[in-house]
Design an enzyme around this catalytic site. Structure first.
Site, PDB file in Angstrom:
ATOM      1  N   TYR A 176      -3.081  -1.368  -0.127  1.00 44.43           N
ATOM      2  CA  TYR A 176      -3.182  -1.330  -1.596  1.00 44.43           C
ATOM      3  C   TYR A 176      -4.639  -1.296  -2.025  1.00 44.43           C
ATOM      4  CZ  TYR A 176       1.204  -1.579  -4.212  1.00 44.43           C
ATOM      5  OH  TYR A 176       2.366  -1.275  -4.852  1.00 44.43           O
ATOM      6  N   GLU A 182      -8.318   5.728  -5.455  1.00 49.36           N
ATOM      7  CA  GLU A 182      -7.812   6.346  -6.686  1.00 49.36           C
ATOM      8  C   GLU A 182      -8.838   6.204  -7.807  1.00 49.36           C
ATOM      9  OE1 GLU A 182      -3.889   4.932  -7.783  1.00 49.36           O
ATOM     10  OE2 GLU A 182      -3.152   5.160  -5.732  1.00 49.36           O
TER      11      GLU A 182
END
Lengths: 402, 221
Positions: free
Chosen positions: B147, B154
Site C-alpha cells: 500500500y 500514485e
C-alpha cells in the site's frame, strides 16, 4: 430502586449505580446521570435495555417520557441500563441555521464583489438580468429556509451530533459556491427570455407549495409536543408521502431551467438522491408505525398504489332468484371507498325498481354503519360518495351487512 | 433453479477472477523482465495493453458488488478502483511524457503483486470453497508494504504530471458555452491529490481492520 448504568462493553459507568425513587421517569434518570458525570447532558445519552449475549436484535431505547417501572419487567428493585455517549450535540435549529447561512452569504459575494479577478478574468463584467433575478431567487430561497427553521419547523428529535454540522456545512457551502461561481461568471451565457421566465415562475410556485407543505407538517405536531410521527395528509401529501421534498426538488429544477448550469444540475441530482433516500425511509417508517393493527390507524396507500377494484351488483327478487346484475371495474386508493362506490351504484341500479321495497346487502360494516347511524366515515375519500348515497336513499330502504 | 443460478454465479466468478489473475501475472512478468533487460524507461510500453485490460476489468467488480454477486461494500471498492482507473487512463494513458518515470515501475509492481494475490485468493475460494491459509495470510499482510509503495507511486506520478497538464490544457473545457460549464484538468488533479490526504490513512486503517478480523477468524477455526 437501584439502577446500574453500564457501557456497551459491560463496564460500570457510574460507580455503585444510582438510587432513584420508584416513581422516577427515564428523564429523572438522565438528570441523575448528568449530575454525576457532568459531561453527559441528557441529549448526549442513549439509554437502552441490555440484550442477551450474542443477540442480533436491536436494543430497546428508553423513552424519556416513560416511567422507569415500565422497563423493570417484574423486578422492581434492580434495573440495568446500557449507556452510550452520543457525542456532543447541537439543536436542529443551530444545525439548519449554519447549513443555510453559508449559501445565503456566499452567493452574493460572487455577484457583488470582484471575485473573478482572482481567477484571472480582467475587465468589466456585464451583468445579465437573469443573473440578478437568480440572486434574488437564491437569497429568497435560503432566507425562507432559515425563517422556516425558526418559526415553522417542529422537529422529531431535539438534537443532532455536532459532527453533522461540519459534514452538512461542507455540503451546502461547497455546492453553494460552486453554483454561484458559474451563474455569476463574466463569461456566463444566458438562456432565452421565455425559458428564464418559465424556470423562475415554475420554481416560485414550487417554493410557495413547499411552504404550504411545511405548514401542513407543522400542524401535525402540537406546539408543546416532543416530536412523534403522524400521518401527513392534505394537498400533495395525498399523492406522495414527502411532498415537501417533491416541491423542493422541483423548485431547484425551476432555478436550473432559468440559469442552466451544469453545476446546478449536479447539485439537483445529488440533492434528489439524498431526499429520495430520506423519503423512502420515512415512507417505510410510517407504513410500519401505522399498520392498522391494535387500533392504530392504517397508513393510506399513495398514488403508486391505486387499486383496480371489481364491482359486481347482483339483483334478486323476494324469493332470492337472480333477476338482473351488473359488473365493472374502477380505480380507488383503498378498499372502503370501493365498497361505498359499490353501494352508490347499487342505488342507481335500484332506481329502476322504484315501486318495490329494497334491501341492500354489503360486507363493509364501517360504510353501512356510517350510512345507517350517521357514524363518522372511515376514510376522506368516501365523503363525497356518502353525500350521493344519502341523496339517493329512499326512506323505506333497509341495509344489511353480511 | 436456485442451484443452477448459484452454479452459474460460481462459474462466472471463477472465470472472471482467474482471467484477471492471468492479466496481472502477465503485467508482473513483463514488468520484471523489461526492468532487467532494458531499464525502467521501457516498462510502461511493455505492460500497457495487459495493464489497461486488467485494471479496467475491475469496473466489473463494482458492478458485482452493486448487483449483489459478491459481498463487498461499494464504499471500500469504489475509491480504490477509482484511483487506479484515474492513474491508468487519466495519467499514464493521457500524458505519455510521464511514462519513462521510475515510479511507473514501482507502481506497476506494487499493483500487480497485490492483485495477483487478491484474485488468486478469490479464485481459490470460488473453486475450492476456501483459500489456503498461507494465501489468506499473504492477502491480508502484503498490503502493509505494498500500500505505501503503491500509494506513494500514485501520488508521485500525479504530481510529476501536473506541469504537463497545465501546459497542454488537455481535456480542459472553457467558458463561455451554452451549458455554462468549465473543467480544468490541472485543478481536478490537485483535488484528487487532496483526497489522498484523508483517503490513504482511511484505506490503510480499513485494511488493518480487515486483517485483524480475517486472521483472528482463521486462527479460531
Amino acid at each position: 430502586m437501584k439502577v446500574s448504568i453500564v457501557s456497551r462493553s459491560g463496564r460500570e459507568v457510574i460507580k455503585g449505580g444510582l438510587e432513584l425513587s420508584d416513581s422516577a421517569t427515564v428523564a429523572d434518570l438522565q438528570e441523575a446521570i448528568h449530575r454525576r458525570t457532568k459531561k453527559f447532558y441528557p441529549s448526549r445519552q442513549r439509554l437502552t435495555l441490555p440484550l442477551p449475549p450474542g443477540s442480533k436484535e436491536r436494543p430497546i431505547v428508553l423513552n424519556y417520557k416513560k416511567n422507569l417501572k415500565e422497563y423493570c419487567d417484574g423486578n422492581l428493585d434492580n434495573l440495568t441500563v446500557v449507556f452510550k455517549d452520543l457525542g456532543p450535540q447541537v439543536s436542529y435549529r443551530t444545525l439548519f441555521f449554519c447549513e443555510y447561512l453559508g449559501p445565503l452569504v456566499l452567493y452574493p459575494v460572487f455577484y457583488y464583489f470582484p471575485v473573478y479577478k482572482f481567477f484571472g478574468y480582467k475587465g468589466e463584467r456585464i451583468i445579465h438580468p437573469v443573473q440578478t433575478y437568480a440572486l434574488y431567487y437564491w437569497c429568497f430561497h435560503y432566507f425562507k429556509r432559515i425563517m422556516e427553521t425558526f418559526f415553522v419547523h417542529r422537529f422529531s428529535h431535539a438534537t443532532s451530533p455536532l459532527s453533522n454540522v461540519f459534514r452538512n456545512c461542507a455540503y451546502y457551502w461547497t455546492f453553494g459556491s460552486y453554483i454561484a461561481y458559474y451563474v455569476n461568471h463574466p463569461l456566463y451565457t444566458p438562456v432565452s427570455d421565455l425559458q428564464m421566465k418559465i424556470g423562475f415562475g415554475f420554481g416560485l410556485v414550487c417554493q410557495l407549495a413547499n411552504f404550504y407543505c411545511h405548514m401542513l407538517l407543522r400542524n401535525l405536531r402540537r406546539p408543546d409536543g416532543n416530536g412523534g410521527y403522524q400521518i401527513p395528509s392534505g394537498f400533495l401529501f395525498n399523492i406522495v408521502t414527502c411532498a415537501n421534498y417533491t416541491t423542493e426538488i422541483y423548485q431547484w429544477l425551476g432555478f436550473n431551467t432559468a440559469t442552466q448550469t451544469v453545476a446546478g444540475y449536479v447539485f439537483l441530482v445529488v440533492a434528489t438522491s439524498i431526499m429520495t433516500n430520506w423519503a423512502l425511509a420515512k415512507h417505510r417508517r410510517l407504513k410500519k408505525l401505522f399498520d392498522g393493527k391494535d387500533g392504530r390507524p392504517k397508513y393510506p396507500r399513495r398514488w403508486n398504489g391505486t387499486l383496480k377494484a371489481g364491482i359486481e351488483i347482483v339483483c334478486r327478487n323476494h324469493r332470492g332468484h337472480i333477476i338482473d346484475g351488473k359488473g365493472f371495474t374502477i380505480r380507488i386508493l383503498s378498499v372502503a371507498p370501493g365498497k361505498a362506490k359499490a353501494i352508490r351504484e347499487a342505488l342507481h341500479f335500484a332506481a329502476n325498481f322504484s315501486s318495490c321495497p329494497i334491501t341492500i346487502e354489503s360486507d363493509a360494516a364501517a360504510v353501512v354503519s356510517a350510512i345507517k347511524d350517521s357514524n363518522p366515515v372511515p376514510d376522506w375519500e368516501i365523503v363525497p360518495v356518502m353525500a350521493d348515497i344519502k341523496h339517493l336513499c329512499p326512506p323505506w330502504l333497509v341495509f344489511l351487512h353480511a | 433453479m436456485a442451484g443452477v443460478l448459484s452454479l452459474l454465479r460460481r462459474l462466472y466468478l471463477t472465470v472472471y477472477n482467474w482471467t484477471v489473475f492471468f492479466g496481472w501475472s502477465q503485467v508482473l512478468f513483463l514488468a520484471v523482465k523489461t526492468l532487467k533487460d532494458s531499464g525502467h524507461e521501457h516498462v510502461y510500453n511493455a505492460v500497457e495493453k495487459p495493464l489497461q485490460l486488467a485494471q479496467t476489468a475491475a469496473v466489473l467488480e463494482i458492478l458485482h458488488g452493486l448487483v449483489g454477486l459478491v459481498r463487498s461494500p461499494i464504499t471500500a471498492t469504489l475509491p480504490q478502483i477509482g484511483s487506479r482507473l484515474y492513474l491508468t487512463w487519466g495519467i499514464l494513458y493521457s500524458f505519455p511524457e510521464i511514462r519513462s518515470n521510475f515510479l511507473v515501475t514501482s507502481l506497476v509492481i506494487s499493483w500487480s503483486i497485490t492483485e495477483i494475490i487478491r484474485y488468486s485468493f478469490f479464485g481459490m475460494k470460488e473453486v475450492l470453497g476456501f483459500a489456503p491459509s498461507w494465501l489468506m495470510w499473504l492477502r491480508y499482510s502484503t498490503f502493509l508494504l505494498l500500500y505505501p509503495t503503491g500509494i506513494s507511486s500514485e501520488v508521485g506520478l500525479v504530481y510529476f504530471a501536473l506541469p504537463y497538464m497545465k501546459e497542454s490544457e488537455k481535456y480542459c473545457i472553457r467558458m463561455p458555452n451554452k451549458w455554462n460549464y468549465s473543467f480544468d484538468n490541472f485543478c481536478a488533479a490537485i483535488l484528487v491529490l487532496g483526497t489522498y490526504i484523508p483517503g490513504s490513512p482511511h484505506m490503510y486503517g480499513y485494511m488493518l481492520g480487515q486483517r485483524k478480523k480475517a486472521l483472528s477468524k482463521s486462527k479460531r477455526e
